[in-house]
Design a protein around this motif. Structure first.
Motif, mmCIF file in Angstrom:
data_model
loop_
_atom_site.group_PDB
_atom_site.id
_atom_site.type_symbol
_atom_site.label_atom_id
_atom_site.label_comp_id
_atom_site.label_asym_id
_atom_site.label_seq_id
_atom_site.Cartn_x
_atom_site.Cartn_y
_atom_site.Cartn_z
ATOM 1 N N ARG A 1 0.809 -1.081 -0.066
ATOM 2 C CA ARG A 1 -0.207 -0.040 -0.028
ATOM 3 C C ARG A 1 1.005 1.157 -0.041
ATOM 4 N NH1 ARG A 1 -4.583 -1.658 4.395
ATOM 5 N NH2 ARG A 1 -5.790 -3.206 3.172
ATOM 6 N N PHE A 2 1.865 1.270 1.033
ATOM 7 C CA PHE A 2 3.030 2.409 0.584
ATOM 8 C C PHE A 2 3.637 2.726 -0.539
ATOM 9 C CE2 PHE A 2 7.287 4.285 1.455
ATOM 10 C CZ PHE A 2 6.715 5.542 2.049
ATOM 11 N N MET A 3 3.913 1.462 -1.222
ATOM 12 C CA MET A 3 4.522 1.605 -2.546
ATOM 13 C C MET A 3 3.594 2.138 -3.550
ATOM 14 S SD MET A 3 7.844 0.824 -2.193
ATOM 15 C CE MET A 3 8.172 0.879 -3.968
ATOM 16 N N ALA A 4 2.121 1.811 -3.424
ATOM 17 C CA ALA A 4 1.210 2.328 -4.475
ATOM 18 C C ALA A 4 0.880 3.809 -4.270
ATOM 19 C CB ALA A 4 -0.155 1.444 -4.136
#
Length: 371
Positions: free
Chosen positions: A367-370
């Motif tokens: 989710r953080f990379m997205a």
């Protein structure tokens, strides 16, 4: 088969064959006669129906037909009749008893037979019985009258019916301070509680009536050496006086009264203290009560509860483990089954595996990379 061999005498029997003598001659003008050995293909006719055949020739043909049919029937019967040994084996298998279930109370490793007998007895469970509503009759109308009388004396408003119903089974001090909310002063509460109990005893006039079957049930428990404790929210002097009045002194091993506990029902303190006095863990004790507050207190103490439907109908006591109208409906086997620690409700909850946190971390990283 003998009915079909008309006109022939049986001389002997050989497995698969029947030896017949010469058949007796038939009358010359015999009418139609059925024969069960003709396999449904026709009827045996007289000589008058076969022109050109002599009576001797007709008798020979008829005898041969009867003999062949008899041999066929004998062979069929021998083929389907089971032998004596097979029938004996079938009967022996049909009467084999099923194995009896294992007695969990027994321990075959014990070398002392008296100790094994004690383990299979009833001394490993305890019974806690409420006095009013289980052993003797309970009159809730007198209790309501006593509360209204003390309210008039103290200048308090008359308590409504739902509050009096909630206060039933509690200690007087607990009902005055927590349900009726008449006072917070300890001395004032003690004085009103004592006055209310005196009014109740004056209205009752010391009359006690045993419930049907209660004495017989208690005697049966004593005969099987089951420890019994009486639990009551009345003062000890009044409870012991009531036990003597009905002639049941010596029947109970322990008496738990209002002076022994701080709170009454639905708090489980009274039942827990009674189990401690009997020397049993709560799971080995069975509570006999007559109200939903007794059922709630027993279950909070991890005890089984048997509700006696007297002051309350049966359908209102459905939360109890067992509901009876009279104590004589119970047996010692029922109590042993209720106090069985192997029951599902006494089993410890299965340990649940913790969810893996690595998957949560991977999901958070995605989710953080997205973002």
């Amino acid at each position: 088969m003998a009915a079909g061999l008309t006109g022939a005498a049986i001389l002997g029997r050989i497995p698969g064959r029947i030896i017949l003598s010469d058949p007796a001659p038939l009358p010359p003008q015999q009418s139609f006669q059925s024969c069960e050995f003709c396999h449904g293909r026709g009827r045996l006719r007289s000589t008058s129906s076969f022109p050109g055949i002599s009576p001797q020739r007709f008798q020979q043909r008829r005898g041969a037909t009867v003999i062949s049919a008899a041999m066929a029937m004998a062979a069929t019967q021998e083929a389907f009749v089971p032998s004596r040994d097979s029938r004996r084996e079938h009967l022996e298998q049909s009467f084999v008893a099923a194995p009896s279930p294992r007695n969990r109370a027994d321990d075959a490793s014990l070398n002392n037979p008296l100790l094994r007998r004690e383990r299979m007895g009833c001394g490993w469970l305890g019974v806690i019985m409420e006095w009013e509503g289980v052993v003797v009759e309970e009159d809730l109308s007198l209790d309501r009258k006593a509360w209204r009388a003390i309210a008039e004396e103290e200048g308090k408003s008359l308590p409504p019916a739902f509050l009096l119903k909630r206060a039933a089974g509690m200690k007087n001090e607990q009902a005055i301070s927590e349900v009726l909310c008449w006072s917070r002063d300890f001395q004032h509460i003690k004085r009103m509680a004592k006055r209310k109990e005196d009014l109740y005893q004056y209205m009752q006039r010391g009359t006690y009536r045993l419930l049907p079957g209660s004495r017989d049930f208690v005697q049966a428990l004593k005969r099987y050496k089951v420890p019994i404790s009486v639990a009551s929210t009345r003062p000890r002097r009044i409870t012991e006086r009531a036990i003597e009045a009905v002639g049941m002194e010596g029947f109970f091993d322990e008496v738990v009264a209002a002076e022994d506990v701080y709170r009454g029902k639905p708090d489980p303190e009274m039942f827990l203290y009674a189990a401690e006095r009997l020397g049993f863990i709560p799971e080995r004790c069975i509570v006999f009560g007559s109200s939903n507050s007794s059922v709630e207190a027993a279950h909070d103490a991890r005890m089984k509860c048997v509700a006696v439907a007297g002051t309350h109908p049966v359908f209102e006591l459905g939360a109890a483990d067992l509901v009876v109208k009279r104590l004589t409906e119970l047996s010692v086997v029922d109590l042993k089954n209720l106090a069985d620690l192997d029951a599902p409700e006494f089993q410890a909850p299965e340990p649940q595996l913790e969810e893996s946190r690595e998957e949560d971390r991977d999901l958070e990283e995605r989710r953080f990379m997205a973002l």
